[in-house]
Design an enzyme around this catalytic site. Structure first.
Site, short mmCIF file in Angstrom:
data_model
loop_
_atom_site.label_atom_id
_atom_site.label_comp_id
_atom_site.label_asym_id
_atom_site.label_seq_id
_atom_site.Cartn_x
_atom_site.Cartn_y
_atom_site.Cartn_z
N CYS A 124 3.41 1.30 -3.92
CA CYS A 124 2.06 1.49 -4.49
C CYS A 124 2.08 2.39 -5.71
CB CYS A 124 1.12 2.13 -3.47
SG CYS A 124 1.25 1.41 -1.89
N ASN A 168 7.36 7.03 4.18
CA ASN A 168 7.75 5.80 3.48
C ASN A 168 8.68 6.08 2.31
OD1 ASN A 168 5.05 6.88 2.76
ND2 ASN A 168 5.26 5.51 1.02
N HIS A 208 3.27 -6.81 7.37
CA HIS A 208 4.30 -7.18 6.37
C HIS A 208 5.47 -6.22 6.34
CE1 HIS A 208 3.35 -4.60 2.69
NE2 HIS A 208 2.27 -4.41 3.41
N THR A 218 -3.42 -0.03 4.74
CA THR A 218 -4.40 0.70 3.92
C THR A 218 -5.76 0.71 4.62
OG1 THR A 218 -3.22 0.13 1.91
CG2 THR A 218 -5.55 0.72 1.67
N SER A 258 1.14 -2.37 10.20
CA SER A 258 0.90 -3.39 9.18
C SER A 258 1.98 -4.48 9.29
CB SER A 258 0.96 -2.73 7.80
OG SER A 258 0.88 -3.70 6.79
N GLN A 314 5.64 2.62 8.83
CA GLN A 314 7.09 2.52 8.56
C GLN A 314 7.93 2.66 9.82
OE1 GLN A 314 8.55 1.60 5.78
NE2 GLN A 314 6.80 1.69 4.41
N THR A 361 -15.18 -12.37 9.54
CA THR A 361 -14.53 -13.43 10.31
C THR A 361 -13.03 -13.14 10.43
OG1 THR A 361 -16.17 -14.98 9.49
CG2 THR A 361 -14.16 -15.93 10.43
C1 LIG Z 1 3.40 4.64 5.56
C2 LIG Z 1 2.52 3.58 5.00
N1 LIG Z 1 1.22 3.58 5.35
C3 LIG Z 1 0.37 2.64 4.88
C4 LIG Z 1 0.81 1.65 4.03
C5 LIG Z 1 -0.16 0.62 3.52
O1 LIG Z 1 0.05 -0.59 4.18
P1 LIG Z 1 -0.46 -1.98 3.53
O2 LIG Z 1 0.51 -2.33 2.46
O3 LIG Z 1 -0.42 -2.93 4.69
O4 LIG Z 1 -1.83 -1.75 3.05
C6 LIG Z 1 2.15 1.62 3.64
C7 LIG Z 1 2.64 0.60 2.68
O5 LIG Z 1 3.61 0.79 1.99
C8 LIG Z 1 3.03 2.62 4.15
O6 LIG Z 1 4.32 2.63 3.80
#
Ligand SMILES: Cc1ncc(COP(=O)(O)O)c(C=O)c1O
Length: 380
Positions: free
Chosen positions: A322, A149, A200, A70, A198, A178, A236
């Site tokens: 989300c 996604n 995770h 994000t 990202s 993704q 930081t």
């Molecule tokens: C394609 C895509 N972009 C951005 C994000 C946002 O990533 P984060 O959860 O690390 O903020 C996601 C999260 O599902 C995603 O699937």
């Protein structure tokens, strides 16, 4: 447990958690401190930056650590828009984007930018030609998701990069959140200027990400503060998170070498089995990414199916994590021209390299049982 919700988040590798905990304990100093403890932390940070750069085949000075996808998308999009607004105020994107991009665009629109949202075809793909046709003398940025996604459809990043080489003043941003480790992409060969990932989503921890920024490109920072990350991202540094991201990236890429093909085989098997269920329509295109499968079970509430599966220890999603708590039709599926019924009944199955055929068999059998029971209940 059968965890098929890897596009929402992945299960962190135990080694990644160990790395986090070792670094948090032993390298707690602030990397900006001048004393030896600070220097050690700074060295580790530099080492992690070099490692990530070498895995992504870019330069260490092009790696900027963020809090995740994000933030990466917001920094890339708003940072470019605000930096280049004197040159032009037109941006091109697609209607497939994750909400972090979609909503950043909406904010810029309120600030007087003009945004072109390209509509994908029924396969969930825009074409590089659509992008070229949308370019105007005012265009400063093209921002595109690599792998959707929700649908798993792949966008023509390489072809778009090749076209944009003819327009060197237009910045090219790719949301690779993704795609990373599952769909190969060379940042340099595709002439990408900004690329978001990202941790995770590849078995790292939440709250850590990377924004690749091509050398020489300037961004207006989102935050005011110190000079960390060359002032692009003050604050930081989360050193333990950064080092654990590096570990996860290395481990996930190592697995990818021989697991991408079997991942596609597994999801194709699920796809074939699920398509046989009465009322199922596949939403993902055939040439989708290997790990994401989206289908609708018409006239059945997807949240009820998600709950029924969870009661049997199987975990999937309706749409993106989300937006899964609003029960509106999927914005992304609707943009493909799908009916309201189809766009409101989607289920997303997303796999990792660690999922097995046994899990897939259990999932398919359970889903078939649930659907047939629900049909009987509806008929009564
Ligand atoms: C394609 C895509 N972009 C951005 C994000 C946002 O990533 P984060 O959860 O690390 O903020 C996601 C999260 O599902 C995603 O699937």
């Amino acid at each position: 447990m059968v965890y098929f919700d890897n596009s929402a988040t992945t299960i962190p590798y135990p080694e990644v958690i160990d790395t986090f905990s070792t670094v948090a304990r032993s390298y707690f100093a602030n990397p900006s401190s001048l004393h030896p403890l600070g220097k050690e932390a700074e060295q580790l940070l530099n080492h992690a930056r070099k490692k990530v750069a070498s895995i992504l085949a870019v330069e260490a000075k092009e790696i900027f650590f963020t809090s995740g996808g994000t933030e990466g998308n917001n920094l890339a999009i708003k940072g470019t828009a605000r930096q280049l607004q004197k040159r032009g105020k037109h941006i091109i994107t697609t209607s497939l984007e994750h909400s972090s991009t979609h909503d950043a665009m909406a904010e810029l629109e309120n600030d007087g930018f003009s945004i072109t949202y390209l509509t994908p075809d029924m396969n969930g793909q825009v074409s590089a030609e659509q992008i070229e046709n949308a370019i105007t003398s005012e265009t400063i940025l093209v921002s595109m998701i690599h792998v959707s996604n929700e649908l798993g459809s792949k966008q023509p990043v390489e072809e778009t990069g090749a076209i944009l080489r003819k327009y060197p003043k237009i910045v090219f941003h790719v949301d690779h959140v993704q795609g990373i480790t599952k769909v190969p992409l060379s940042i340099k060969d595709a002439s990408i200027d900004l690329c978001t990932i990202s941790a995770h989503k590849f078995h790292g921890l939440k709250g850590n990400g990377v924004l690749y920024v091509r050398q020489g490109l300037k961004l207006s920072p989102l935050f005011s503060g110190g000079q960390q990350e060359k002032g692009f991202r003050p604050g930081t540094e989360n050193l333990a998170g950064i080092v654990s991201l590096t570990k996860a990236l290395r481990m996930a890429f190592d697995k990818a070498d021989d697991k991408i093909a079997s991942l596609k085989d597994l999801s194709t098997w699920i796809e074939r089995e699920v398509s046989e269920i009465d009322g199922v329509v596949m939403n993902s295109p055939l040439n989708r990414a290997p790990h994401i499968l989206n289908f609708s079970i018409l006239h059945m509430k997807p949240e009820v199916i998600v709950q029924a599966l969870a009661e049997r220890d199987i975990y999937v999603s309706t749409k993106s994590a989300c937006s899964s708590k609003n029960f509106e039709p999927s914005r992304v599926l609707s943009s493909l021209g799908f009916s309201e019924t189809r766009a409101s009944s989607a289920i997303r199955v997303s796999l990792s390299f660690d999922n097995t055929k046994d899990e897939a068999i259990y999932f398919v059998k359970t889903l078939k049982d649930i659907v047939s029971t629900m049909k009987k209940v509806v008929k009564v």
